[in-house]
Design an enzyme around this catalytic site. Structure first.
Site: not given
Ligand code: SD4
Length: 328
Positions: A88, A241-242, A208, A190, A218
């Site tokens: 990631s 994160t997420g 990330t 991330t 994106r």
């Molecule tokens: C995203 N927040 O690009 C990041 C992805 C992420 O662990 O946190 N992955 O949306």
């Protein structure tokens, strides 16, 4: 001579002189606040997910020179960016649906100044490039080909970020080419890192490769100040994160730090920010996790779903912890 942030602000000096004087007066009138009392003299580093090596690297930098928070953040995050097994972040990160690895990162210092790169391709250490944006340009964000040009000018080497493993996974994904990000399925890793030294100064960074198989172009929350990361040297810092779209729409880390300013304790601030996301969105199958720290060194963490862990280092101790979550 390149125009740095400092030079740029000097040029603007005449425009900002009056508000600056005003805000100095205002703060002189304020009574000394409780938030400024530093009782915890330890260095503290917090990272999202199981990024113990990153934490130990950052703590090592602070042990040598606890004023060098930005280097601690940068070197800590560099370890994850260079790790091909973390899919990631950086090298080995999963590509977008066109097969390109595109990186997002930002860094903030103790004064709340920031540098960021978005949609950067072919450079292994976006956090280092983001730091250069902060320290050597008049801007906050450089994006895409401009960010890559800047990285090259700063002497960073262009590399192929795809590994055999990420290529093979991508080839497999292409067979169905379905895009449906689901909780923890793609092992979100991330790295968001926040650090505080023993005199209460704080900084943070986030890096990330974003969501696997995202659309070309994106950009997620991770390089956006107030979404994936926020540092306010007076009150605290937070990183997320997420699923970045939800973090972006809710200004999640800014909200956490703003709640600290309004007197929330750090755990309640994390919980309130996650609950705001849940209130506005259908989050049954979606993960967002946050970690935060206030100026005194109190820490908090919370997530929508179970399974969000983070690493905390304080003094000689480093522990992997699971955050409490809204859905249990
Ligand atoms: C995203 N927040 O690009 C990041 C992805 C992420 O662990 O946190 N992955 O949306």
């Amino acid at each position: 001579m390149p125009l740095t942030r400092r030079h740029f602000q000097k040029l603007l000096g005449s425009v900002i002189t009056i508000p600056l004087i005003k805000s100095c007066r205002a703060s002189e009138e304020k009574p000394q606040e409780d938030t400024h009392i530093i009782t915890n003299k330890n260095n503290i580093v917090l990272s999202t997910w199981n990024n113990q090596r990153a934490n130990l690297t950052a703590m090592g930098v602070l042990d040598t020179d606890n004023s060098d928070l930005l280097t601690a953040i940068e070197k800590g995050i560099n370890t994850v960016e260079a790790d091909p097994n973390d899919m990631s972040v950086g090298y080995g990160g999963r590509p977008d649906r066109d097969g390109n690895v595109t990186l997002d990162a930002c860094i903030m210092d103790k004064n709340g100044e920031a540098g960021s790169v978005t949609y950067l391709q072919n450079y292994m250490h976006p956090i280092s490039v983001a730091r250069k944006v902060l320290e050597s340009t008049p801007h906050v964000i450089l994006s895409g080909s401009g960010a890559a040009k800047f990285a090259s000018e700063q002497g960073y080497e262009s590399v192929d970020l795809l590994t055999d493993k990420s290529k093979a996974e991508y080839a497999e994904w292409l067979k169905k080419a379905e895009y449906s990000p689901k909780v923890n399925i793609e092992r979100h890793d991330t790295i968001g890192m926040i650090a505080r030294n023993g005199i209460g100064e704080m900084s943070g960074g986030c890096s990330t490769s974003g969501l696997a198989y995202k659309m070309a172009g994106r950009v997620g929350d991770s390089p956006i100040i107030g979404a994936g990361l926020y540092v306010d040297g007076e009150y605290g810092c937070a990183t997320a994160t997420g699923l970045g779209e939800l973090v972006l729409e809710n200004c999640t880390t800014f909200l956490i730090v703003e709640l600290l300013r309004h007197g929330y304790d750090v755990q309640s601030a994390c919980e309130e920010a996650i609950k705001r996301i849940i209130k506005k969105n259908n989050t049954k199958d979606i993960q967002v996790g946050v970690i935060a720290m206030d100026i005194k060194g109190n820490t908090g963490a919370y997530s929508i779903q179970k399974g969000f862990n983070y690493v905390k280092s304080e003094g000689k101790n480093t522990t992997l912890n699971e955050a409490n979550s809204y859905y249990r």
